[in-house]
Design an enzyme around this catalytic site. Structure first.
Site, PDB file in Angstrom:
ATOM      1  N   ARG A  59     -36.315 -54.418  96.565  1.00 41.99           N
ATOM      2  CA  ARG A  59     -35.703 -53.095  96.375  1.00 41.99           C
ATOM      3  C   ARG A  59     -36.506 -51.983  97.047  1.00 41.99           C
ATOM      4  O   ARG A  59     -35.949 -50.983  97.455  1.00 41.99           O
ATOM      5  CB  ARG A  59     -35.572 -52.793  94.887  1.00 41.99           C
ATOM      6  CG  ARG A  59     -34.501 -53.624  94.256  1.00 41.99           C
ATOM      7  CD  ARG A  59     -34.249 -53.220  92.848  1.00 41.99           C
ATOM      8  NE  ARG A  59     -33.030 -53.845  92.379  1.00 41.99           N
ATOM      9  CZ  ARG A  59     -32.624 -53.843  91.138  1.00 41.99           C
ATOM     10  NH1 ARG A  59     -33.340 -53.246  90.228  1.00 41.99           N
ATOM     11  NH2 ARG A  59     -31.506 -54.425  90.805  1.00 41.99           N
ATOM     12  N   LYS A 221     -21.105 -65.103  81.704  1.00 46.58           N
ATOM     13  CA  LYS A 221     -19.969 -64.411  81.058  1.00 46.58           C
ATOM     14  C   LYS A 221     -18.896 -63.991  82.046  1.00 46.58           C
ATOM     15  O   LYS A 221     -19.188 -63.488  83.117  1.00 46.58           O
ATOM     16  CB  LYS A 221     -20.492 -63.154  80.376  1.00 46.58           C
ATOM     17  CG  LYS A 221     -21.303 -63.436  79.148  1.00 46.58           C
ATOM     18  CD  LYS A 221     -21.351 -62.207  78.277  1.00 46.58           C
ATOM     19  CE  LYS A 221     -22.292 -62.427  77.123  1.00 46.58           C
ATOM     20  NZ  LYS A 221     -23.430 -61.542  77.143  1.00 46.58           N
ATOM     21  N   GLY A 373     -28.784 -59.507  90.293  1.00 48.11           N
ATOM     22  CA  GLY A 373     -30.195 -59.897  90.313  1.00 48.11           C
ATOM     23  C   GLY A 373     -30.382 -61.404  90.227  1.00 48.11           C
ATOM     24  O   GLY A 373     -31.196 -61.987  90.951  1.00 48.11           O
ATOM     25  N   GLY A 397     -24.638 -54.637  88.193  1.00 45.50           N
ATOM     26  CA  GLY A 397     -23.678 -53.986  87.293  1.00 45.50           C
ATOM     27  C   GLY A 397     -22.851 -52.949  88.024  1.00 45.50           C
ATOM     28  O   GLY A 397     -21.622 -52.886  87.871  1.00 45.50           O
TER      29      GLY A 397
END
Ligand code: AMP
Length: 415
Positions: A59, A221, A373, A397
């Site tokens: 990053r 999920k 990630g 996200g």
């Protein structure tokens, strides 16, 4: 809401959603000369406290083109970021000091680290710095006001600079002081090169991906991914579902999944999706299974039906072969979520094979976008090089929310 309705609403929002944002190179370098530029970066990197080292500096490296551009233009660069979740308290382990040292090594230049940046007349001290200086502020989330988007905290931050740059795509879905509140006061609020790149890859994927367009979804999920998945179903030619996400699909299809994870509340949605798009959806046909979830558990291979008392923790060899035959390229590939519990050696094979297949497809001309990630960690585990993937998105996200049709406040606020 039925999927086609969701998709229609999303299509309508797409126009406003994908407006091109100004990028720093839209202005000549002379525009920045001598000006204080606040750059919201995402230096939320994993740190090893014992050795005081950064385990993964991806990053930081991704923000270097923007930082270099501004230094070269003679700006005074003020970098702000969060690190972890200190919840408004000073947490020694979450200090950005180590990060500022790494940045200093990477740009081969002194980085002034400022612990106390509120109310100590920092703005006028910054005025006295030579052009091209770089300043890194301490973890913004040491102040509880940051995540509350507190007005006076936002204006203390905006008082530090004359130009605002967003280079933190991964936190753009949060309306915090540094991503949203402070930006409002600037005449010039611009995206950095990384944010621009993220937006252009995602826009391409949403508007006109090259075909065949392949979506690979994994992870634990489905719930977090339904809006994104719902929006990609129509344009995708094939959708591979692996990882824990596959077991809700298999259960919905009447397959015995033993003790594998699944989401009860998603069963209806999954049935609906499957009935509409079954020709496109590819599910595992065998699995690596175990009775217990731990690093040393004994594992077996099972066919599609999983015996009671067992849970599936990775895709099996036949599934790897099947997925490999689909992940070929060229075209467009979007991958989010590992194919199994890749953190444990014995369940990492499926994810590693998919990572290598995506890299190979990229060599064959596919455009590959990998997000999240976990998925990026899996790419590293598979020893796939960054250059073998077209774009590794730093914002998991935020990327899924954007693909799901949500407006990201940190992006919306930009010019
Ligand atoms: P997500 O954040 O939803 O992308 O989930 C990532 C996590 O999913 C990783 O930490 C994996 O260990 C986990 N995962 C992948 N496959 C499975 C599986 N079959 N059972 C349980 N967890 C899984």
């Amino acid at each position: 809401m039925a999927i086609h309705q969701e998709s229609l609403i999303w299509q309508l929002r797409l126009g406003a959603h994908l407006n091109k944002k100004k990028v720093i190179s839209d202005f000549p370098k002379s525009f920045y000369k001598g000006k204080k530029v606040f750059v919201r970066v995402d230096f939320n990197v994993p740190i090893d406290i014992e050795t005081e080292s950064i385990r993964e500096d991806y990053r930081i490296r991704r923000a270097l083109p923007t930082i270099d551009f501004l230094i070269d233009a003679g700006a005074k660069v003020i970098l702000g970021s969060h690190l972890g979740r200190p919840n408004g308290k000073v947490v020694k382990e979450l200090s950005l000091e180590i990060v500022s040292r790494r940045l200093s090594d990477l740009i081969d230049k002194e980085v002034m680290f400022v612990k106390d940046f509120i109310g100590n007349n920092l703005a006028s001290k910054l005025d006295d710095l030579p052009n091209g200086s770089v300043v890194m502020l301490e973890n913004l989330r040491f102040h509880k006001e940051e995540t509350l988007n507190d007005e006076s905290f936002s204006s203390s931050l905006s008082d530090l600079a004359e130009i605002y740059v967003n280079e933190a795509f991964g936190t753009s879905h949060r309306a915090h002081s540094s991503t949203y509140g402070m930006a409002k006061s600037f005449v010039d609020k611009i995206s950095g090169f990384l944010v621009d790149k993220e937006l252009s890859f995602v826009s391409k994927m949403m508007e006109k991906p090259e075909h065949p367009f392949l979506v690979i979804i994994g992870g634990s999920k489905i719930k977090d991914k339904i809006s994104a998945l719902g929006n990609l179903l129509e344009s995708a030619d094939k959708i591979i579902v692996g990882g824990g996400a596959a077991y809700t699909f298999l259960k919905a299809n009447g397959i015995n999944i033993g003790n594998s994870i699944y989401e009860e509340e998603m069963l209806d949605w999954v049935r609906d999706v499957y009935s509409r798009y079954k020709e496109k959806i590819i599910l595992p046909i065998d699995h690596v299974i175990s009775r217990s979830f731990d690093r040393k558990s004994q594992c077996l291979i099972s066919d599609i039906e999983i015996p009671d008392d067992y849970m599936a923790l990775d895709i099996g060899p036949k599934t790897i072969e099947l997925f490999n035959s689909i992940v070929k390229g060229p075209g467009y590939i979007f991958w989010n979520g590992p194919m199994g519990v890749f953190e444990f050696e014995q369940y990492s094979s499926g994810t590693i094979h998919v990572a290598r297949a995506v890299a190979l497809a990229t060599w064959r001309g596919a455009t590959s976008v990998v997000g999240g990630g976990e998925t990026i960690a899996a790419i590293r585990k598979a020893e796939v090089l960054e250059s073998e993937i077209s774009h590794m998105s730093t914002g998991g996200g935020a990327l899924l929310e954007y693909l799901g049709g949500s407006n990201l406040p940190g992006i919306e606020i930009l010019d």
